[in-house]
Design a protein around this motif. Sequence first.
Motif, PDB file in Angstrom:
ATOM      1  N   PRO A  26      19.122  -6.788 -46.773  1.00  0.00           N
ATOM      2  CA  PRO A  26      17.990  -7.672 -47.115  1.00  0.00           C
ATOM      3  C   PRO A  26      17.566  -8.550 -45.939  1.00  0.00           C
ATOM      4  O   PRO A  26      16.371  -8.693 -45.663  1.00  0.00           O
ATOM      5  N   ALA A  30      14.051  -8.356 -43.877  1.00  0.00           N
ATOM      6  CA  ALA A  30      13.222  -9.553 -43.722  1.00  0.00           C
ATOM      7  C   ALA A  30      12.861  -9.735 -42.249  1.00  0.00           C
ATOM      8  O   ALA A  30      11.735 -10.109 -41.923  1.00  0.00           O
ATOM      9  N   ASN A  33       9.962  -7.884 -41.308  1.00  0.00           N
ATOM     10  CA  ASN A  33       8.794  -8.251 -42.106  1.00  0.00           C
ATOM     11  C   ASN A  33       8.620  -7.363 -43.338  1.00  0.00           C
ATOM     12  O   ASN A  33       7.514  -7.105 -43.767  1.00  0.00           O
ATOM     13  N   CYS A  35       9.879  -6.476 -47.428  1.00  0.00           N
ATOM     14  CA  CYS A  35      10.590  -7.011 -48.590  1.00  0.00           C
ATOM     15  C   CYS A  35      10.546  -6.063 -49.778  1.00  0.00           C
ATOM     16  O   CYS A  35      11.065  -6.356 -50.839  1.00  0.00           O
ATOM     17  N   ARG A  36       9.902  -4.895 -49.600  1.00  0.00           N
ATOM     18  CA  ARG A  36       9.788  -3.955 -50.716  1.00  0.00           C
ATOM     19  C   ARG A  36      10.099  -2.548 -50.214  1.00  0.00           C
ATOM     20  O   ARG A  36       9.198  -1.738 -49.955  1.00  0.00           O
ATOM     21  N   SER A  61      19.395 -10.482 -53.863  1.00  0.00           N
ATOM     22  CA  SER A  61      18.321 -10.632 -52.869  1.00  0.00           C
ATOM     23  C   SER A  61      16.983 -10.912 -53.549  1.00  0.00           C
ATOM     24  O   SER A  61      16.048 -11.373 -52.904  1.00  0.00           O
ATOM     25  N   MET A  63      14.986  -8.751 -54.394  1.00  0.00           N
ATOM     26  CA  MET A  63      14.044  -7.682 -54.033  1.00  0.00           C
ATOM     27  C   MET A  63      13.982  -6.629 -55.137  1.00  0.00           C
ATOM     28  O   MET A  63      14.951  -6.411 -55.850  1.00  0.00           O
TER      29      MET A  63
ATOM     30  N   LYS B 131       8.629 -11.418 -36.481  1.00  0.00           N
ATOM     31  CA  LYS B 131       8.895 -10.413 -37.514  1.00  0.00           C
ATOM     32  C   LYS B 131       8.225  -9.075 -37.242  1.00  0.00           C
ATOM     33  O   LYS B 131       8.281  -8.183 -38.083  1.00  0.00           O
TER      34      LYS B 131
ATOM     35  N   PRO C  59      19.904 -14.340 -48.612  1.00  0.00           N
ATOM     36  CA  PRO C  59      18.597 -14.988 -48.492  1.00  0.00           C
ATOM     37  C   PRO C  59      18.423 -16.146 -49.478  1.00  0.00           C
ATOM     38  O   PRO C  59      17.552 -16.980 -49.268  1.00  0.00           O
TER      39      PRO C  59
END
Lengths: 381, 415, 176
Positions: A26, A30, A33, A35-36, A61, A63, B131, C59
Amino acid sequence: MNSVPVFAFTCPVKTNSGNKALEHLPVELAGLNACRPLIITSAKAVGRKAVRTLQNAFGDSGMTLGLFDGVTKTADLGLIEHLKNICLEKKYDAIIALGGYDIVDAAKVLNLAVSLDTADAHKLSPETPVRRHLSPLVVVPTAAASGLETSKFAHFSRRIYSSEYLAPNLVVIDPRLTRAADGKTIAATGLAALGRAAESHISADANPFRDAYSFAAIRFVKENLPAAVIKPADKKASLAILNAASMSGCAASDANSARLHKLGQVFYEMQHIPQGVIMGMCLPHVLGDYLQEGINDLASLLLPLVGEDEFSRTPAAKRADAALAVLGRFLADLYGALGKDLPRNLREAGVPGYIMEDILDVLDKDNEGPYLRTVVERIAE
Amino acid sequence: MLLPDYYEFCCRVKIVAGHDALEKIPELLTERGAKRPLIITDKGVASAGLIDIVSAAQKDRLFADLIADNVPPDSDLRVVNQLAKLYKENDCDAIIAVGGGSVMDTAKGVNIVVSENAEDLMAFSGVGALKRPLKPLIAVPTTAGTGSEVTQVAVIKDHEKHLKMAFGSYFLLPDISVLDSRMTMTMPPLITAMTGMDALSHAVEAYYCLQKNPLSDAHSLAAVRMIYHYLPIVAENPSDRNARLSMAVGACLAGIAFSNSMVGLVHNLGHATGSVCGVPHGICMAIMLPYGLEYNMHKREEAIAGLLLPMAGEAIYRETPPAQRADKVVSLIRQLNADLNTITGGRHARFFKEVKDREGKPLVPREVLPQIARAALSDGASIYNPEDTDYEDNLMVLEAAWEGIPLDRNKIKRG
Amino acid sequence: MSIVKDIPSAKKPLKRAYVGIFLWFTGRAIQAAAKVDKEVKKEFDNLPDDFTFSLGCLPNGPWMVIGKRNGAVKYLGGNPSQHKVHVRLAIKSVDAAFLILSFQESTALATARNRLITDGEVPYALAVIRILDIVEVYLLPKIIAGLAVKRYPKQWSAGRKLGGRIGIYARTILGI
């Protein structure tokens, strides 16, 4: 010491290896960039348990993961088009390939289709130009790996896609997933890694950056494959073999000579024989021929194979022969330990005669076709 | 080869190396869809004629007005912003950084500003704030030492606000590093010696520090072999182009190793000596390197012994009994410093009391050692050193390094 | 039906609870050690007046926050977003935190294994790490603390160890 000729090297892959490596995913995503993520795998090939282990690593997480667990050996651009549309519709922003071989190839091509926003994935071809970074791709290898998972290549639907942007951003090697079901599986993975790394290490266009990967890969296979084969559940040994596989792919991305690879690939595509099984059969012949040709530096194999002490005791002129002898004994021990489980020739591997003609036809199209044919003849019986 | 319970390794930089590697740049830019690169460098590099060589290699890609040579020795936020403006106004689409550490830092800073359209660079400081990939950045190092062409960090100073901003991200790694022997050919022997010892200290520390792993190890071993072999050769024959290229490759390998395995005591005390007394970084590294090995010997003897083969070759390795191999490594590094001292006519310092400024005044008076020992407590390199260090430990090591005597290993505190 | 399934990630209540309790305990122990141990006190004295640091998991936590307030070192609870934090020590996952806080992996090793991300001014971060090391020596039996720190302080007097340990444990439990 020779001077350094002009060369280029790149390894775009970050390596995370070891205890709880999956649980860092996770945070790693991140950092990219994303998250899916969409998991691409084959439940049949890697097992439900492996899929669950990967899912559980995302615990806490928050997610939501996408899962496609139906990659097969016959996956084609039709499937890619279908998955691409789902990706765009559901807004997946990264791909995690769980497993080896075709699973990763499919994930690489899917990533190409999604990232280039290809209107129709059927139109993708190895000629499609790639000039920029693709979406994040993570590879999580399991015990059965070809080594090419970390490379810039994707063998998909009998075509070879090649671009440094195809290589994954990250490979996550976790000991919970690298333990093999049997000795044969990990032996094949180890031999494929050894074959690729050795061929890269000795090649005339080798360079010190690439050698770092091939050196470590050869050493890990030599030091850990016997233990991993005898005890496939040994976490440490299988982790080392999958590390070697990953490193060998990084080295092979960059190497021009790939006789062992070509032989392994053709039998895999036509007969689904794991590449390492064929590469193991061919290894003594192909390396012996390299020695005869005198272009490749076989002596450079000795240090990673035997370590500092034995290397220093062997006079420079005898190192190439010594390396081949060590490899011969190493292979003999493996075949001894696995008995009938690891075929020593094509007959034992059960390759039917009528297929042989097709295989030779494919090899004939290669620029080294006549040579490769001689190797196939030598491993027949 | 040891497989740690857990490790990470990453070097995404494409390395292009050769005697005419610069000629590849136009092709590399095309591969990345870039047409108008901004060249960032400093006055020293430009006046040494190196930019002319880089320019000549660009052929039709050269835009004379897109060469900025005003990078100061100490990175400066104002220059970063000014170069970013130049980049945007001219619709540039890539950066070529030619120089040493501060040029690389500045170029990385410019790249953040232009890629992220950042008004305030501070928003991207720290670890992991970036990022996504930035604009193509090509690094052309002009010293074989710092390894900053393959590191993922940058430090930019805001001199108005007295702030030091640190950036850490894999996206800060240059896309490509071009190692060309012509870029280091004109380095005088003294600079060659100290930058070369900087590179050697990266390779050696990476091999014993806590974050070491199989891939950093493999890079370290190759780097140690090349640097140890070629450094005396280039110091003696500055125009040996094969040796120059090998040093550039060795320093780059060392840079990859240490940016993944980190550095320890040598850098910890070296940084502190540099900031307290203004001693050039490479000199500090050369002097401290044997002491870093001695101080950590009881925890890392096997690893240190593993450096003997790549340094000395098979014959000496064979002749040295296993129990003495680590010691032999230390004495060979002392000897290398002594040889460089001879080659440079005594100007390459072997210990701190030998370090002098241009007027011949000692740069490191013995009285400042306590101050250096204290300053070292605030330097991050201590985290990755295998053995713990406190004020007394630092002072003990510094005193030995000042005098030029080996460490009394019985006095090293153990847990 | 789509061939792609969506799977929400699970929860890890037990590991979270363990890590949360441990962070709470360590936080209070640091507050106590700042009163009992001279070295810890000196480290805090050298830090700025409103100095605040956090330790926790990415996180989504849990976290603990320690800060200097009016000259005294205080455990400030588990919500870093309420404070301006000078130093943040972030462990990459609850599982990695579990490894560290159940002493399967020392803080030095966890840093070396890229599990611990340190953000903030380096000199401050180093001070925090030194403080954590000292507190670990007090809280843990020698055999475990020897694994948790790089160099176990043999030179400490028996009085410092014993007295400090009793003092810190008592204050941690009582929260004073």
